[in-house]
Scaffold this motif. Structure first.
Motif, PDB file in Angstrom:
ATOM      1  N   PHE A  89       0.822  -1.212   0.000  1.00 12.88           N
ATOM      2  CA  PHE A  89       0.000   0.000   0.000  1.00 12.88           C
ATOM      3  C   PHE A  89       0.859   1.267   0.000  1.00 12.88           C
ATOM      4  O   PHE A  89       1.995   1.264   0.453  1.00 12.88           O
ATOM      5  N   HIS A  91       0.502   3.848   1.920  1.00 16.49           N
ATOM      6  CA  HIS A  91       0.861   4.250   3.282  1.00 16.49           C
ATOM      7  C   HIS A  91       1.249   3.040   4.132  1.00 16.49           C
ATOM      8  O   HIS A  91       1.109   3.060   5.353  1.00 16.49           O
ATOM      9  N   ASN A  93       0.486   0.619   5.717  1.00 14.38           N
ATOM     10  CA  ASN A  93      -0.498  -0.117   6.522  1.00 14.38           C
ATOM     11  C   ASN A  93       0.123  -1.197   7.398  1.00 14.38           C
ATOM     12  O   ASN A  93      -0.328  -2.329   7.438  1.00 14.38           O
TER      13      ASN A  93
ATOM     14  N   ASP B 116      -6.413   2.994  12.159  1.00 14.72           N
ATOM     15  CA  ASP B 116      -6.310   3.338  10.745  1.00 14.72           C
ATOM     16  C   ASP B 116      -7.049   2.318   9.877  1.00 14.72           C
ATOM     17  O   ASP B 116      -6.817   1.116   9.974  1.00 14.72           O
ATOM     18  N   HIS B 117      -7.937   2.814   9.031  1.00 13.71           N
ATOM     19  CA  HIS B 117      -8.743   1.929   8.202  1.00 13.71           C
ATOM     20  C   HIS B 117      -7.872   1.106   7.240  1.00 13.71           C
ATOM     21  O   HIS B 117      -8.246   0.013   6.828  1.00 13.71           O
ATOM     22  N   GLY B 118      -6.707   1.652   6.900  1.00 12.46           N
ATOM     23  CA  GLY B 118      -5.797   0.931   6.015  1.00 12.46           C
ATOM     24  C   GLY B 118      -5.376  -0.418   6.577  1.00 12.46           C
ATOM     25  O   GLY B 118      -5.115  -1.356   5.837  1.00 12.46           O
ATOM     26  N   LEU B 119      -5.322  -0.513   7.923  1.00  8.03           N
ATOM     27  CA  LEU B 119      -4.935  -1.785   8.538  1.00  8.03           C
ATOM     28  C   LEU B 119      -6.002  -2.844   8.285  1.00  8.03           C
ATOM     29  O   LEU B 119      -5.687  -4.026   8.140  1.00  8.03           O
ATOM     30  N   ASP B 121      -7.873  -2.940   5.578  1.00  9.31           N
ATOM     31  CA  ASP B 121      -7.626  -3.346   4.187  1.00  9.31           C
ATOM     32  C   ASP B 121      -6.507  -4.383   4.122  1.00  9.31           C
ATOM     33  O   ASP B 121      -6.628  -5.411   3.460  1.00  9.31           O
ATOM     34  N   ALA B 122      -5.410  -4.072   4.824  1.00  7.26           N
ATOM     35  CA  ALA B 122      -4.252  -4.975   4.789  1.00  7.26           C
ATOM     36  C   ALA B 122      -4.639  -6.342   5.332  1.00  7.26           C
ATOM     37  O   ALA B 122      -4.307  -7.376   4.745  1.00  7.26           O
TER      38      ALA B 122
END
Lengths: 351, 221
Positions: A89, A91, A93, B116-119, B121-122
């Motif tokens: 990603f 950023h 993540n 964090d919403h990205g986590l 996703d990951a």
């Protein structure tokens, strides 16, 4: 191999204005290749990439990875299929509360690896991305490039067949970007991994991609081999992206003075893309021998897959027939020449 | 300070501590799961249960907007049913717990939503099940925030425990009102306030120190 067929995705609706993110996308990424999807922001790049592992399920269309249609799988089977699709990603993540080694181990824990096999595998991956000495550090102590290396190690941990890169270098400085791209290229060659990446930077495409897909407004407007796209771009958007990367975008003041027809005393502006011997050869001297004064307005020569690639804007002053003959000659040798128009000689410092 | 006063203060401090600890622990048992539900089961969240989410959200808001002193009186029948009495330390624990549950639920919800919403996703991209996402990603990443929220709740409980003193709940607040105010013993009032200040200080700095230790988001010099 990745085969996407007829992908459509519309956001919004129910009172909000609907936004079509993907408008019928068909794409094939051959096994072991690096395919770059490029496009302006809002083109649907992210939706396209996130459709490949169904982080965003398309409204219609099929997503075939490794011979399996992911859209037809049950939730449990989809989760298993995702373990063979790595993702990195913009950023990074990473989990802030796990160490570097812990972050890489997470992918294996989720994939149900036995504890005693996780440790050695993590060590192997940290060695692959050059972070063995950072194993016990927390992400907060790492630089952006190091964080992305952890992201790559994590994505590769369960031995995926496909790696998705979501603007993986967009938050990094140019030097770090180059190192990460080198790493991706190395992994691609060493592991035979298929890579699908999205970017808004043509330089990323030039440095790593085998295939290029140009996306605009949810549609593929052009796709092909990276050499073909760089030397013979077809669509105006592709040409514009390329001009930005090669430094051959005309200054606005000059572009405003362009006229499609020649008036007496005008000079012709052309944009030339050439690869290999033509790019390295005496292009300007060729015009001079034909009695045409050629001057370099903009452009540069860069490496494209280790071959010299020239992108130049030339101002040509001379007999129209001689100019046309030399252009025909260069095209016969494989150069792509776009005739931009004519400007008064003083606009490009001819007298 | 007389030995009598000292013994009164000691007893009252122990009563306050027991109220705060017991009510705090019970409220955690109810509030943390409720907070997780509020954070994870809203529309568009990981495990959507929109109807129940709405209902519990309304209940939590209603409980939080009821003034504490009214809650204490309003639930006297419940308190009696649970503890056999409506006065004393044990009885006071009931309204304290009930008031702390929605508060803890909201701070836990906020801490989990901060992740964090990205986590997510990951984790989803790695094939994580919702349960694994909660256990391996959300809770570890939210733990420092949750701990800070619980510290806030504990400090609030100290304040509320002083309030139940007014309705015969025992503890430092009770002592302060009966001796310090009604019998006009300023030294008793002063001692009560000082003990409360020290108590809150210990809770706050203890909680913060632990949260810092658990929080790896920032580099520490």
């Amino acid at each position: 191999m990745v085969r996407l067929t007829g992908l459509r995705k519309v956001f919004g609706g129910k009172g909000k204005p609907a936004v079509t993110a993907l408008d019928g996308v068909d794409l094939v990424a051959p096994t072991g290749s690096i395919t770059a999807i490029i496009g302006p922001s809002g083109a649907g790049k992210s939706s396209l990439l996130r459709a490949v592992n169904l982080l965003e399920r398309p409204d219609s269309g099929s997503v075939i990875v490794g011979g399996q249609d992911l859209t037809a799988l049950t939730e449990a089977d989809l989760r298993r299929a995702r373990q063979s699709i790595g993702m990195i990603f913009q950023h990074f993540n990473l989990l802030a509360n796990r160490t570097v080694a812990g972050n890489v181990a997470l992918a294996l824990e989720l994939a149900g690896w036995p504890r005693d096999r996780i440790g050695p595998r993590v060590a192997e991956l940290l060695d692959l991305v050059g972070l063995t000495d950072k194993a016990g550090q927390y992400p907060a102590a790492l630089s952006g490039g190091q964080k992305q290396r952890v992201g790559i190690a994590r994505a590769l941990a369960p031995n995926p067949q496909l790696l998705l890169c979501d603007e993986a270098t967009s938050a990094l400085d140019p030097e770090t970007t180059r190192q990460i791209l080198d790493l991706l290229r190395r992994i691609n060659r060493q592991l035979g991994l298929t890579v699908l990446l999205i970017t808004h930077e043509m330089s990323v495409v030039r440095e790593v991609a085998d295939h290029v897909v140009v996306l605009e407004a949810g549609r593929i407007i052009e796709q092909g081999d990276v050499t073909r796209i760089f030397t013979h771009p077809q669509h105006p958007t592709t040409r514009d992206f390329l001009a930005g990367e090669t430094g051959t975008r005309l200054p606005a003041a000059l572009a405003a003075r362009l006229s499609p027809t020649a008036r007496p005393g005008d000079v012709a502006l052309v944009r030339l893309h050439a690869l290999g011997p033509v790019a390295a050869g005496p292009v300007l001297a060729g015009f001079a021998l034909a009695g045409v004064a050629a001057s370099l307005v903009a452009g540069r020569v860069q490496a494209l897959k280790d071959i010299p690639f020239a992108a130049l804007v030339l101002a040509l002053k001379g007999d129209a027939a001689a100019i046309a003959a030399e252009i025909t000659h260069l095209r016969a040798q494989g150069a792509d020449i776009e005739e931009l128009g004519h400007v008064a000689a003083d606009a490009v410092a001819f007298n | 300070m007389s030995p009598q006063m000292l013994s009164l203060l000691t007893d009252a401090t122990l009563q306050t501590l027991s109220m705060v600890l017991v009510a705090g622990a019970l409220a955690c048992l109810g509030g943390i799961p409720l907070g997780l539900f509020l954070a994870l089961c809203g529309p568009g969240d990981l495990l959507p249960r929109p109807a129940l989410h709405r209902l519990l959200g309304l209940v939590v808001n209603a409980a939080r907007s009821t003034p504490f002193i009214i809650l204490v009186v309003a639930i006297v029948p419940l308190t009696r049913a649970l503890t056999g009495t409506s006065i004393g330390t044990a009885a006071a624990t009931v309204p304290l717990t009930l008031a702390a549950i929605p508060f803890i639920a909201r701070v836990v919800e906020a801490a989990v939503r901060e992740v964090d919403h990205g986590l997510l996703d990951a984790a989803r991209a790695m094939g994580a099940r919702p349960g694994q996402i909660i256990r391996l990603v959300l809770l570890p990443e939210a733990r420092a925030g949750i701990l800070r929220g619980l510290t806030l709740a504990a400090v609030n409980l100290v304040g509320y425990s002083a309030m139940v003193g007014a309705v015969g709940g025992g503890g430092l607040g009770d002592l302060g009102i009966r001796y310090g105010y009604q019998r006009f013993m300023p030294e008793m009032m002063l001692a009560v306030v000082l003990i409360l200040i020290v108590l809150v200080q210990i809770l706050q700095s203890g909680g913060e120190a632990l949260a810092r230790k658990l929080d790896k988001r920032h580099l520490k010099g």
